[in-house]
Design a protein around this motif. Sequence first.
Motif, PDB file in Angstrom:
ATOM      1  N   GLU A 280       0.815  -1.219   0.000  1.00  0.00           N
ATOM      2  CA  GLU A 280       0.000   0.000   0.000  1.00  0.00           C
ATOM      3  C   GLU A 280       0.846   1.265   0.000  1.00  0.00           C
ATOM      4  N   ASP A 281       2.039   1.202   0.550  1.00  0.00           N
ATOM      5  CA  ASP A 281       2.908   2.381   0.564  1.00  0.00           C
ATOM      6  C   ASP A 281       3.501   2.673  -0.818  1.00  0.00           C
ATOM      7  N   GLY A 282       3.443   1.671  -1.716  1.00  0.00           N
ATOM      8  CA  GLY A 282       4.019   1.842  -3.043  1.00  0.00           C
ATOM      9  C   GLY A 282       3.048   2.379  -4.079  1.00  0.00           C
ATOM     10  N   ILE A 283       1.801   2.639  -3.683  1.00  0.00           N
ATOM     11  CA  ILE A 283       0.805   3.129  -4.633  1.00  0.00           C
ATOM     12  C   ILE A 283       0.986   4.630  -4.815  1.00  0.00           C
ATOM     13  N   GLN A 284       1.385   5.034  -6.010  1.00  0.00           N
ATOM     14  CA  GLN A 284       1.665   6.440  -6.297  1.00  0.00           C
ATOM     15  C   GLN A 284       0.594   7.106  -7.143  1.00  0.00           C
ATOM     16  N   THR A 285      -0.097   6.321  -7.967  1.00  0.00           N
ATOM     17  CA  THR A 285      -1.079   6.920  -8.878  1.00  0.00           C
ATOM     18  C   THR A 285      -2.402   6.155  -8.792  1.00  0.00           C
ATOM     19  N   ASN A 286      -2.930   5.671  -9.897  1.00  0.00           N
ATOM     20  CA  ASN A 286      -4.283   5.114  -9.882  1.00  0.00           C
ATOM     21  C   ASN A 286      -4.352   3.624 -10.157  1.00  0.00           C
ATOM     22  N   ILE A 287      -3.229   2.924 -10.103  1.00  0.00           N
ATOM     23  CA  ILE A 287      -3.201   1.485 -10.374  1.00  0.00           C
ATOM     24  C   ILE A 287      -2.795   0.742  -9.107  1.00  0.00           C
ATOM     25  N   VAL A 288      -3.585  -0.269  -8.754  1.00  0.00           N
ATOM     26  CA  VAL A 288      -3.307  -1.091  -7.573  1.00  0.00           C
ATOM     27  C   VAL A 288      -3.184  -2.539  -8.027  1.00  0.00           C
ATOM     28  N   ILE A 289      -1.994  -3.100  -7.874  1.00  0.00           N
ATOM     29  CA  ILE A 289      -1.765  -4.515  -8.180  1.00  0.00           C
ATOM     30  C   ILE A 289      -1.541  -5.249  -6.868  1.00  0.00           C
ATOM     31  N   PHE A 290      -2.252  -6.353  -6.686  1.00  0.00           N
ATOM     32  CA  PHE A 290      -2.148  -7.094  -5.438  1.00  0.00           C
ATOM     33  C   PHE A 290      -2.118  -8.590  -5.715  1.00  0.00           C
ATOM     34  N   GLU A 291      -1.553  -9.337  -4.762  1.00  0.00           N
ATOM     35  CA  GLU A 291      -1.383 -10.768  -4.917  1.00  0.00           C
ATOM     36  C   GLU A 291      -2.467 -11.529  -4.157  1.00  0.00           C
ATOM     37  N   VAL A 292      -2.908 -12.617  -4.761  1.00  0.00           N
ATOM     38  CA  VAL A 292      -3.883 -13.511  -4.144  1.00  0.00           C
ATOM     39  C   VAL A 292      -3.154 -14.760  -3.669  1.00  0.00           C
ATOM     40  N   ASP A 293      -3.300 -15.113  -2.410  1.00  0.00           N
ATOM     41  CA  ASP A 293      -2.685 -16.318  -1.856  1.00  0.00           C
ATOM     42  C   ASP A 293      -3.415 -17.541  -2.414  1.00  0.00           C
ATOM     43  N   ARG A 294      -2.714 -18.311  -3.219  1.00  0.00           N
ATOM     44  CA  ARG A 294      -3.342 -19.459  -3.865  1.00  0.00           C
ATOM     45  C   ARG A 294      -3.824 -20.490  -2.853  1.00  0.00           C
ATOM     46  N   GLU A 295      -3.021 -20.714  -1.817  1.00  0.00           N
ATOM     47  CA  GLU A 295      -3.371 -21.742  -0.831  1.00  0.00           C
ATOM     48  C   GLU A 295      -4.582 -21.325  -0.004  1.00  0.00           C
ATOM     49  N   LYS A 296      -4.647 -20.061   0.361  1.00  0.00           N
ATOM     50  CA  LYS A 296      -5.743 -19.593   1.214  1.00  0.00           C
ATOM     51  C   LYS A 296      -7.028 -19.316   0.439  1.00  0.00           C
ATOM     52  N   VAL A 297      -6.865 -18.770  -0.772  1.00  0.00           N
ATOM     53  CA  VAL A 297      -8.035 -18.258  -1.482  1.00  0.00           C
ATOM     54  C   VAL A 297      -8.345 -19.042  -2.752  1.00  0.00           C
ATOM     55  N   GLY A 298      -7.323 -19.311  -3.553  1.00  0.00           N
ATOM     56  CA  GLY A 298      -7.533 -20.041  -4.794  1.00  0.00           C
ATOM     57  C   GLY A 298      -6.835 -19.385  -5.960  1.00  0.00           C
ATOM     58  N   ASP A 299      -7.108 -19.920  -7.146  1.00  0.00           N
ATOM     59  CA  ASP A 299      -6.482 -19.416  -8.358  1.00  0.00           C
ATOM     60  C   ASP A 299      -6.992 -18.008  -8.678  1.00  0.00           C
ATOM     61  N   ALA A 300      -6.088 -17.154  -9.132  1.00  0.00           N
ATOM     62  CA  ALA A 300      -6.430 -15.752  -9.379  1.00  0.00           C
ATOM     63  C   ALA A 300      -7.561 -15.615 -10.394  1.00  0.00           C
ATOM     64  N   ARG A 301      -7.564 -16.426 -11.422  1.00  0.00           N
ATOM     65  CA  ARG A 301      -8.611 -16.313 -12.442  1.00  0.00           C
ATOM     66  C   ARG A 301      -9.972 -16.738 -11.888  1.00  0.00           C
ATOM     67  N   GLU A 302      -9.961 -17.676 -10.961  1.00  0.00           N
ATOM     68  CA  GLU A 302     -11.213 -18.052 -10.305  1.00  0.00           C
ATOM     69  C   GLU A 302     -11.712 -16.914  -9.410  1.00  0.00           C
ATOM     70  N   VAL A 303     -10.782 -16.203  -8.803  1.00  0.00           N
ATOM     71  CA  VAL A 303     -11.146 -15.048  -7.981  1.00  0.00           C
ATOM     72  C   VAL A 303     -11.788 -13.970  -8.862  1.00  0.00           C
ATOM     73  N   ILE A 304     -11.224 -13.730 -10.053  1.00  0.00           N
ATOM     74  CA  ILE A 304     -11.798 -12.750 -10.977  1.00  0.00           C
ATOM     75  C   ILE A 304     -13.240 -13.115 -11.312  1.00  0.00           C
ATOM     76  N   ALA A 305     -13.478 -14.387 -11.600  1.00  0.00           N
ATOM     77  CA  ALA A 305     -14.828 -14.835 -11.945  1.00  0.00           C
ATOM     78  C   ALA A 305     -15.785 -14.661 -10.767  1.00  0.00           C
ATOM     79  N   ALA A 306     -15.307 -14.989  -9.569  1.00  0.00           N
ATOM     80  CA  ALA A 306     -16.157 -14.861  -8.382  1.00  0.00           C
ATOM     81  C   ALA A 306     -16.466 -13.397  -8.083  1.00  0.00           C
ATOM     82  N   LEU A 307     -15.474 -12.540  -8.256  1.00  0.00           N
ATOM     83  CA  LEU A 307     -15.703 -11.106  -8.029  1.00  0.00           C
ATOM     84  C   LEU A 307     -16.706 -10.545  -9.032  1.00  0.00           C
TER      85      LEU A 307
END
Length: 353
Positions: A280-307
């Motif tokens: 969060e300290d590295g956000i300077q403008t309007n783009i936020v990139i974040f990591e999804v924990d595969r073990e805790k949450v699941g595959d990132a593309r599945e998260v996109i579909a669920a969201l």
Amino acid sequence: MMALIDLRSDTVTHPTDEMRRAMAAAEVGDDVFGEDPTINALQERAAGLMGQEAGLLTASGTMSNLIAALAWCSRGDEMIMGQEAHMFWNESAGPTALAGAQIRLVPNDVNGRISAQDVAAAVRDSSNIHVPATTLVCLENTHNRCSGGVMTPQDTREVVDVAHAAGAAVHLDGARIFNAAVALEVPASELTKDVDDVSFCLSKALSCPVGSVLCGSEEFIGKARKWRKMVGGGMRQAGVLAAAGLVALDSMVERLADDHANARRLAAGLANIDGLTVDEDGIQTNIVIFEVDREKVGDAREVIAALREDGVLVSHSRDQALRMVTHRHITAGDVDEALSRVNGTVRRMAGAA
């Protein structure tokens, strides 16, 4: 129905009412003959803001970047750029396929910067007949794949000095250069004064429906105009599009600070959701990139579909990384609602994991 909160990109923005009125009333002519007064006004205005001699309206940032490669490189030459560059990842290998230029990658740091030392090490020895000539170095500000990271004037100058000493030109992919200028509280021209050319997008955070402007010297833009014609970029009475660009340059730049504040708000909220990691300290403008924990949450593309099912649209950055982009259609209230939905989605998926 649940209202969608679209955080995929600032390219989803719609033109303002003022832009639509300006487009409807725009004075037009045939731009291939150089006779569209609204396009001419936009190009002149854009060049002035970039501290360059001339400008050229193009259909997109990708077209501007391609034209720059075509103008600076001959077939068999080599271009240097960062390993996370938009030109490398998201522009269909245009510089290689159409300009015939080989791409050489150097590391980007977490903010998207490339170092002068790495560029110096990558420049080819022009006296060696076995290697391609280094004719172009490409920079990106802000950096799309590095959370909208910003290059300062000093960052840019250090790379430009190395490139120019080697006889190479420097192209700046400044798709979101006004975001960088607002974040650093400097005129955009301070970020572009040392490069040989720069392109910026009208159709992203500035909220226009179409277009980018490529700026450089009169000689460079003369070459670029011919290359634009060759790749089918002569848009005739495109003053209806340029009119929106003029409105954007007058009214859409200062408000980018709101997008930056909302991005920081978004990052702070994501950092509090178990299973997600964001700097969060590295956000300077309007783009936020974040990591999804595969073990805790699941595959990132599945998260996109669920969201998406929960009414939040996000994009995939790489591997387990997702990207959210704030823009003029996203309010602080939208950010809070999105965070509530994301928290619910992640908790549900973590429970099922």
